[in-house]
Design an enzyme around this catalytic site. Structure first.
Site, PDB file in Angstrom:
ATOM      1  CE  LYS A  61      92.616  26.094  33.225  1.00 18.81           C
ATOM      2  NZ  LYS A  61      92.174  26.682  34.663  1.00 18.81           N
TER       3      LYS A  61
ATOM      4  CE1 TYR B 109      98.352  25.704  29.433  1.00 22.43           C
ATOM      5  CE2 TYR B 109      96.245  25.097  28.272  1.00 22.43           C
ATOM      6  CZ  TYR B 109      96.953  25.861  29.308  1.00 22.43           C
ATOM      7  OH  TYR B 109      96.350  26.414  30.196  1.00 22.43           O
TER       8      TYR B 109
HETATM    9  N1  LIG Z   1      99.003  32.563  33.887  1.00 24.01           N
HETATM   10  C1  LIG Z   1      98.563  32.550  32.920  1.00 24.01           C
HETATM   11  O1  LIG Z   1      99.008  32.842  32.058  1.00 24.01           O
HETATM   12  C2  LIG Z   1      97.058  32.096  32.621  1.00 24.01           C
HETATM   13  C3  LIG Z   1      96.425  32.422  31.563  1.00 24.01           C
HETATM   14  C4  LIG Z   1      95.000  31.972  31.283  1.00 24.01           C
HETATM   15  C5  LIG Z   1      94.350  31.228  32.480  1.00 24.01           C
HETATM   16  N2  LIG Z   1      95.176  30.917  33.775  1.00 24.01           N
HETATM   17  C6  LIG Z   1      94.408  30.467  35.017  1.00 24.01           C
HETATM   18  O2  LIG Z   1      94.143  31.337  35.793  1.00 24.01           O
HETATM   19  C7  LIG Z   1      93.950  30.793  37.219  1.00 24.01           C
HETATM   20  C8  LIG Z   1      95.198  31.058  38.218  1.00 24.01           C
HETATM   21  O3  LIG Z   1      96.404  30.998  37.541  1.00 24.01           O
HETATM   22  P1  LIG Z   1      97.788  31.873  38.023  1.00 24.01           P
HETATM   23  O4  LIG Z   1      98.707  31.828  36.783  1.00 24.01           O
HETATM   24  O5  LIG Z   1      97.307  32.987  38.970  1.00 24.01           O
HETATM   25  O6  LIG Z   1      98.452  30.670  38.973  1.00 24.01           O
HETATM   26  P2  LIG Z   1      99.439  30.826  40.107  1.00 24.01           P
HETATM   27  O7  LIG Z   1     100.083  32.092  40.002  1.00 24.01           O
HETATM   28  O8  LIG Z   1     100.336  29.632  39.836  1.00 24.01           O
HETATM   29  O9  LIG Z   1      98.814  30.537  41.543  1.00 24.01           O
HETATM   30  C9  LIG Z   1      98.070  29.342  41.663  1.00 24.01           C
HETATM   31  C10 LIG Z   1      97.236  29.472  42.836  1.00 24.01           C
HETATM   32  O10 LIG Z   1      96.375  28.289  43.010  1.00 24.01           O
HETATM   33  C11 LIG Z   1      96.884  27.535  44.207  1.00 24.01           C
HETATM   34  N3  LIG Z   1      96.725  26.263  43.925  1.00 24.01           N
HETATM   35  C12 LIG Z   1      97.548  25.464  43.037  1.00 24.01           C
HETATM   36  N4  LIG Z   1      97.065  24.115  43.176  1.00 24.01           N
HETATM   37  C13 LIG Z   1      96.150  24.048  44.068  1.00 24.01           C
HETATM   38  C14 LIG Z   1      95.497  23.011  44.617  1.00 24.01           C
HETATM   39  N5  LIG Z   1      95.343  21.763  44.268  1.00 24.01           N
HETATM   40  N6  LIG Z   1      94.420  23.205  45.631  1.00 24.01           N
HETATM   41  C15 LIG Z   1      94.242  24.549  45.893  1.00 24.01           C
HETATM   42  N7  LIG Z   1      94.858  25.631  45.541  1.00 24.01           N
HETATM   43  C16 LIG Z   1      95.878  25.359  44.824  1.00 24.01           C
HETATM   44  C17 LIG Z   1      98.238  28.100  44.482  1.00 24.01           C
HETATM   45  O11 LIG Z   1      98.391  28.093  45.935  1.00 24.01           O
HETATM   46  P3  LIG Z   1      99.753  27.542  46.729  1.00 24.01           P
HETATM   47  O12 LIG Z   1     100.472  29.170  46.556  1.00 24.01           O
HETATM   48  O13 LIG Z   1      99.572  27.341  48.246  1.00 24.01           O
HETATM   49  O14 LIG Z   1     100.700  26.865  46.073  1.00 24.01           O
HETATM   50  C18 LIG Z   1      97.962  29.554  44.117  1.00 24.01           C
HETATM   51  O15 LIG Z   1      97.398  30.452  45.123  1.00 24.01           O
HETATM   52  C19 LIG Z   1      94.321  28.970  36.650  1.00 24.01           C
HETATM   53  O16 LIG Z   1      93.098  28.590  36.744  1.00 24.01           O
HETATM   54  C20 LIG Z   1      95.196  29.040  35.358  1.00 24.01           C
HETATM   55  O17 LIG Z   1      94.861  28.118  34.492  1.00 24.01           O
HETATM   56  C21 LIG Z   1      96.288  31.372  33.782  1.00 24.01           C
END
Ligand SMILES: NC(=O)c1ccc[n+]([C@@H]2O[C@H](COP(=O)([O-])OP(=O)(O)OC[C@H]3O[C@@H](n4cnc5c(N)ncnc54)[C@H](OP(=O)(O)O)[C@@H]3O)[C@@H](O)[C@H]2O)c1
Length: 252
Positions: free
Chosen positions: A158, A151
């Site tokens: 982050k 990571y």
């Molecule tokens: N999942 C976890 O365990 C977790 C834990 C802590 C924090 N987070 C944080 O929460 C946030 C959301 O994560 P998630 O798990 O919901 O992610 P996700 O399900 O993979 O969704 C990602 C979203 O971001 C969009 N995206 C990706 N790259 C982009 C770019 N370069 N420009 C514009 N849009 C972009 C994607 O669009 P497309 O569908 O068009 O690709 C999608 O709408 C992130 O900041 C992540 O680091 C996640």
């Protein structure tokens, strides 16, 4: 006066979608940004418009590119004429051990996760100050303060998000803009499909969590929404951890 407006990067699915829905419930009109999956964004737009009667505008933009960030905010102004809330949620990143990281992995991840936050916040602030202020919330993860397997580049991006949150909170305060970050424990979204240790991560997040369950996208969304309400106006530049207490444990 029309509805307030919230822009959520990566608002088409996962945690971003839950955040978009939380604001739709409060009758915010929405700008939902996505990068590749147009059909998913259109599906989310239709679902939220139908369920809450708000207006949802989708914009394809890679937030890692400055010209696309500027176009995203210009389109927001053109369509809604205002911005009250900006949620810096979109993220990407390469999952590899430190010794396998190459320069383009670093650049890709920092551009989308860290650089975008600064330049998108500049654009958000210009719009928000036209109607007296607003709120910005970014999404972080525990890799900013812990060393998680594979990571390193995301964790460092982050950490930059959390540091930037403090600077934004101070320098945007005169514009009446409140800035904070919500950091989440593991949430079972599509993002985890890219993690080589996905199963182990989810197992720990479920079984060892002091709260007795894994964090859901809605848990993050509730904290984000709270930070955009008047009740939170004296919370500035903070990173609020929403992980059910998992990171409090010391594992052997
Ligand atoms: N999942 C976890 O365990 C977790 C834990 C802590 C924090 N987070 C944080 O929460 C946030 C959301 O994560 P998630 O798990 O919901 O992610 P996700 O399900 O993979 O969704 C990602 C979203 O971001 C969009 N995206 C990706 N790259 C982009 C770019 N370069 N420009 C514009 N849009 C972009 C994607 O669009 P497309 O569908 O068009 O690709 C999608 O709408 C992130 O900041 C992540 O680091 C996640």
């Amino acid at each position: 006066m029309g509805n307030k407006v919230a822009l959520i990067t990566g608002g088409s699915r996962g945690i971003g979608k839950a955040i978009a829905e939380r604001f739709a419930r409060e009758q915010y009109d929405l700008v939902i940004n996505y990068m590749r999956k147009k059909s998913k964004a259109e599906e989310t737009k239709a679902e939220l418009e139908e369920k809450y009667g708000v207006k949802v505008h989708t914009v394809k933009a890679n937030v890692g590119e400055l010209d696309q960030i500027r176009a995203l905010f210009a389109e927001t102004e053109e369509v809604f004429g205002r911005l009250d809330v900006f949620i810096n949620n979109a993220a990407s990143g390469v999952q590899r051990p430190l010794m396998e990281i190459e320069e383009h992995h670093w650049d890709w991840t920092q551009d989308i996760n860290a650089k975008a936050y600064l330049f998108a916040s500049q654009e958000a602030a210009k719009l928000m100050e036209k109607n007296g202020g607003g709120a910005i919330v970014s999404i972080s993860s525990l890799g900013s303060i812990r060393a998680l397997p594979n990571y390193v580049v995301v964790g460092v991006s982050k950490a930059a998000v959390e540091a930037l949150t403090r600077y934004l909170a101070v320098e945007l305060a005169p514009k009446n803009i409140v800035v904070n970050t919500v950091s989440g424990g593991a949430v079972d979204t599509d993002a985890l499909k890219h993690f080589p240790n996905r199963e182990e991560l989810l197992e720990t997040a479920r079984k060892k969590n002091p709260s007795g369950r894994i964090v859901e996208p809605e848990d993050i969304a509730e904290a984000v929404y709270f930070l955009c309400t008047p009740a939170a106006s004296m919370i500035r530049g903070q990173t609020i951890i929403v992980d059910g207490g998992l990171s409090l444990l010391v594992s052997e």
